[in-house]
Design an enzyme around this catalytic site. Structure first.
Site, short mmCIF file in Angstrom:
data_model
loop_
_atom_site.label_atom_id
_atom_site.label_comp_id
_atom_site.label_asym_id
_atom_site.label_seq_id
_atom_site.Cartn_x
_atom_site.Cartn_y
_atom_site.Cartn_z
N LYS A 133 31.41 36.55 49.50
CA LYS A 133 32.26 35.67 48.71
C LYS A 133 33.65 36.29 48.58
O LYS A 133 33.84 37.27 47.88
CB LYS A 133 31.69 35.45 47.31
N GLY A 154 37.22 45.45 43.73
CA GLY A 154 38.04 44.67 42.79
C GLY A 154 38.41 45.54 41.61
O GLY A 154 38.41 46.77 41.69
N GLU A 187 34.01 49.72 44.53
CA GLU A 187 35.34 50.25 44.90
C GLU A 187 36.33 49.59 43.95
O GLU A 187 36.67 48.42 44.11
CB GLU A 187 35.68 49.89 46.35
N CYS A 244 44.81 49.42 46.71
CA CYS A 244 44.06 50.23 45.74
C CYS A 244 44.54 51.67 45.76
O CYS A 244 44.79 52.26 44.72
CB CYS A 244 42.58 50.14 46.04
N GLU A 272 47.42 50.79 35.99
CA GLU A 272 47.60 50.43 37.41
C GLU A 272 48.55 49.24 37.48
O GLU A 272 48.23 48.16 36.98
CB GLU A 272 46.25 50.05 38.02
P1 NAD Z 1 39.05 41.14 40.49
O1 NAD Z 1 38.12 42.13 39.87
O2 NAD Z 1 39.76 40.20 39.63
O3 NAD Z 1 38.28 40.24 41.56
C1 NAD Z 1 37.54 40.81 42.63
C2 NAD Z 1 36.47 39.82 43.07
O4 NAD Z 1 35.52 39.66 42.02
C3 NAD Z 1 36.98 38.42 43.39
O5 NAD Z 1 36.26 37.93 44.51
C4 NAD Z 1 36.62 37.65 42.15
O6 NAD Z 1 36.45 36.26 42.38
C5 NAD Z 1 35.29 38.27 41.77
N1 NAD Z 1 34.91 38.13 40.36
C6 NAD Z 1 35.66 37.75 39.30
N2 NAD Z 1 34.92 37.78 38.18
C7 NAD Z 1 33.68 38.19 38.52
C8 NAD Z 1 32.48 38.45 37.80
N3 NAD Z 1 32.40 38.30 36.48
N4 NAD Z 1 31.41 38.90 38.49
C9 NAD Z 1 31.47 39.11 39.82
N5 NAD Z 1 32.57 38.87 40.56
C10 NAD Z 1 33.67 38.42 39.92
O7 NAD Z 1 40.06 42.03 41.38
P2 NAD Z 1 41.34 41.50 42.19
O8 NAD Z 1 42.38 41.17 41.17
O9 NAD Z 1 40.92 40.49 43.19
O10 NAD Z 1 41.76 42.81 43.00
C11 NAD Z 1 42.62 43.78 42.50
C12 NAD Z 1 41.88 45.01 42.05
O11 NAD Z 1 41.04 45.48 43.10
C13 NAD Z 1 42.78 46.18 41.72
O12 NAD Z 1 42.35 46.82 40.54
C14 NAD Z 1 42.60 47.12 42.89
O13 NAD Z 1 42.89 48.46 42.64
C15 NAD Z 1 41.18 46.88 43.25
N6 NAD Z 1 40.91 47.26 44.64
C16 NAD Z 1 40.17 48.39 44.87
C17 NAD Z 1 39.95 48.81 46.18
C18 NAD Z 1 39.13 50.05 46.47
O14 NAD Z 1 38.73 50.23 47.61
N7 NAD Z 1 38.88 50.91 45.50
C19 NAD Z 1 40.47 48.08 47.25
C20 NAD Z 1 41.22 46.93 46.97
C21 NAD Z 1 41.43 46.53 45.66
#
Ligand code: NAD
Length: 473
Positions: free
Chosen positions: A172, A223, A245, A279, A376
């Site tokens: 997803k 995320g 991650e 990230c 961040e």
């Molecule tokens: P987010 O947590 O808002 O969303 C990530 C994913 O989770 C999306 O697909 C979203 O639809 C889904 N989601 C939302 N609510 C959920 C829930 N309650 N349960 C399960 N899934 C849910 O993150 P974002 O804003 O899309 O991405 C940015 C963040 O991701 C930043 O903090 C960044 O540092 C992090 N990130 C980390 C890495 C890594 O490898 N460590 C890589 C890329 C991004």
């Protein structure tokens, strides 16, 4: 074109649709299918049904399918790269060639690089009475939840090791950027047997339903930290395996003996890669007081030489922020830094609000305790913090709740390497930052998550160990 999902080898509509926005224009690109929880159930059931046969294939047979996917993706390069720019905002080419083409190239490199690895059985003991073997077995159905910053590449980071080790997948993508991945699903449809890879799109709800789903054996999640914690809580209901991650607030430490002219372009590139929406971008820059002003001058020169604009324009180095809430967060952190007496060396004002454009911004006269340093930012605004004592700066770098990456910049490689190893983070770099590759494990510690991606270690994350004890009589 109408976008569809992939469930049990069929292209299907959602129960409704939601708008996908182009962040460079704030206008609607198209509608994406909204999956229902019943469709998630169907996808999980299809993945479960497909699992035994997929797992029973030889490693070579699964590897061949995966390499076929790389070739098919490559054949659709122009379309996928343009879709990525349209929905994510990153320029087609961009600064240092690190735009959509870079993500696309990384996608292929990770598929082909990961396909090189295999987890073989290990014989732990062999004598006339007893043979003990250790096998890596697939977990079953893997749920993959991905963010909006690298929609294509991060999906590949999740699904390739899962599929290669014999699992089936329900993927997803983020509701902000589902289009490239929906196209990937249609490419994969003709390659994998029905149910092996299922792709659902959703504006909300499906991620949390996946985390709770009793038919999913593992979630690989990339995320934010708060969402990761919520996934972990839900995953406990059936003890799902997890790779999380999560966010980061990587520190870079520039020592007094660093070669400022040589490192300035690398610092600039690694802080602002993907407009800071990476990230493991460099997010807090600590600079020794003796070289602080010189490095600031060099970084300002670079900032003044780049252009932020629509990613479809060939001369745009940086695109917009991907979405409104990220844009608002960056503005809020900038305002807070101003209110706390920070000095803006460049940027800091929105000049074009036709899209979510925020200029490349460098801020000094700031220190720990201000939100821009402690949180961040995930955007194109870099705090530069002066220091005088190396031990003290190491403590400040490590005082973050995050632990994704960190770097030390110096001409004394030995000293820098020792300091880098004292950074509390999953990846440490000397004279670089955020550079990752398919053969080097990557993952966070502390609130940046747990589990590793990439290489052989990354494959193990999608398996459990079975020890087989064979007694001769
Ligand atoms: P987010 O947590 O808002 O969303 C990530 C994913 O989770 C999306 O697909 C979203 O639809 C889904 N989601 C939302 N609510 C959920 C829930 N309650 N349960 C399960 N899934 C849910 O993150 P974002 O804003 O899309 O991405 C940015 C963040 O991701 C930043 O903090 C960044 O540092 C992090 N990130 C980390 C890495 C890594 O490898 N460590 C890589 C890329 C991004």
């Amino acid at each position: 074109m109408a976008y569809q999902m992939l469930i049990n080898g069929q292209s299907v509509d959602g129960v409704s649709t939601f708008d996908v926005i182009n962040p460079a224009t704030k206008s609607v690109i198209t509608q994406a299918p909204q999956a229902s929880v019943e469709q998630l159930d169907e996808a999980v059931a299809a993945a479960r049904k497909a699992f035994p046969q997929w797992a029973a294939l030889t490693h070579e047979e699964r590897r061949a399918k995966i390499l076929q996917l790389a070739d098919a993706i490559e054949a659709n390069a122009d379309d996928l790269i343009e879709t990525l720019t349209t929905e994510q905002g990153k320029p087609l080419k961009g600064f240092f060639d690190m735009g959509a083409g870079f993500e696309f190239g990384g996608t292929l490199a990770w598929i082909r690089g990961t396909a090189e690895y295999e987890l073989s059985k290990k014989v732990l003991q062999e004598d006339e009475n007893l043979r003990i073997e250790m096998h890596h077995k697939p977990l079953g159905v893997v749920g993959s939840i991905t963010p909006w910053n690298y929609p294509l590449m991060i999906s590949i980071w999740h699904i390739i090791p899962a599929l290669l080790t014999g699992n089936t997948v329900v993927l997803k993508p983020s509701g902000m950027t589902p289009l490239t991945v929906l196209k990937l699903a249609q490419i994969a449809k003709d390659i994998f047997p029905a149910g092996v890879l299922n792709v659902l799109s959703s504006e909300s709800k499906i991620g949390s339903a996946m985390s709770l789903h009793q038919g999913i054996d593992k979630i690989v999640f990339t995320g934010s930290t708060p969402t990761g914690k919520s996934v972990m809580k839900s995953a406990s209901t059936n003890l799902k395996r997890l790779t999380l991650e999560l966010g980061g607030n990587d520190a870079g430490i520039v020592l007094a003996d660093a070669d400022i002219e040589a490192i300035a372009p690398k610092i600039f590139a690694t802080a602002f890669i993907n407009n800071g929406q990476t990230c493991a971008a460099l997010k807090r820059l600590y600079v020794h007081e003796s070289v602080h002003d010189k490095l600031c001058d060099e970084l300002v020169k670079l900032a003044n030489s780049v252009k932020t604009g629509n990613g479809m324009d060939a001369d745009s180095d940086f695109g917009p922020l991907q979405n409104e809430s990220q844009f608002n967060l960056v503005k809020e952190l900038a305002e807070d830094a101003k209110a706390n007496g920070a000095n803006f060396l460049c940027g800091g004002e929105v000049v074009d609000d036709s899209g979510y454009f925020y200029p490349i911004t460098l801020v000094n006269n700031i220190s720990d305790g201000v939100r821009l340093v402690d949180e961040e930012q995930f955007g194109p605004i870099l705090p530069i913090i002066k220091f005088s004592d190396v031990e003290e700066v190491l403590e400040r770098a490590n005082s973050s709740e995050f632990g994704l990456g960190g770097s030390v910049w110096s001409t004394d490689i030995e000293k820098a390497t020792q300091l880098a190893q004292r950074l509390e983070c999953g990846s440490a770099w000397v004279n670089h930052h955020g550079a990752i590759q398919p053969n080097a494990p990557f993952g966070g510690i502390k609130q940046s998550g747990f589990g590793s991606e990439f290489g052989e270690v990354g494959l193990k994350e999608f398996t459990s160990i079975q020890t087989v004890h064979i007694h001769q009589k």
